[in-house]
Design an enzyme around this catalytic site. Sequence first.
Site, PDB file in Angstrom:
ATOM      1  N   CYS A  39       0.799  -1.232   0.000  1.00  0.00           N
ATOM      2  CA  CYS A  39       0.000   0.000   0.000  1.00  0.00           C
ATOM      3  C   CYS A  39       0.832   1.283   0.000  1.00  0.00           C
ATOM      4  O   CYS A  39       0.276   2.374  -0.091  1.00  0.00           O
ATOM      5  CB  CYS A  39      -0.978   0.005   1.172  1.00  0.00           C
ATOM      6  N   CYS A  95      14.301   0.194  11.618  1.00  0.00           N
ATOM      7  CA  CYS A  95      13.767   0.931  12.763  1.00  0.00           C
ATOM      8  C   CYS A  95      12.328   1.306  12.405  1.00  0.00           C
ATOM      9  O   CYS A  95      12.094   2.188  11.575  1.00  0.00           O
ATOM     10  CB  CYS A  95      14.628   2.167  13.000  1.00  0.00           C
TER      11      CYS A  95
END
Length: 177
Positions: free
Chosen positions: A136, A157
């Site tokens: 997406c 991260c």
Amino acid sequence: MIKRIVILVTVLGFLSCKNEEAKVAMNDTTASTTEQETTYKVSKTNEEWKEILTPQEYNVLREAGTERPFTSPLNKQYKPGTLICAACYAPVYNNEHKFDSGTGWPSYDRAIDGQVERDTDYKIGYARTELKCATCGSHLGHEFNDGPRRTTGKRHCINGVALNFIPEGESLPELRK
């Protein structure tokens, strides 16, 4: 002393201008670009995303925001399972590749093959590798080269708010189309 203050103000001004330019470029839908726009399997308008995401999820996933460190319950989640994109429910990380980076954000040394794409962003004044959901296009976090050397050497991260944890043995939800 005055020289240091002038240098500091100049650097801060440069970073602020760069950040503002990035915001304008990201939000300017009329600007023409030479880059080809990516088409994703799951695609929604901003209004549709706002209807299904919380304000914090929308900020991180669709506006490339960052949650505060040490606020996500996923930071210390080490049970076996799969992490899915909170926007479209595509599987993006396997929790067996999680490690404690000490940064305050959930960290993984790799994504599930083909589920995360890399992009370059300059939002804070220098180039960083941005990680996005390949299904997406939602912003997940950033990749750094300070991960575990015994595996990939990479640290993904990731904003915990960008993910949902599905424990091992539970069925993954269908894509949110």
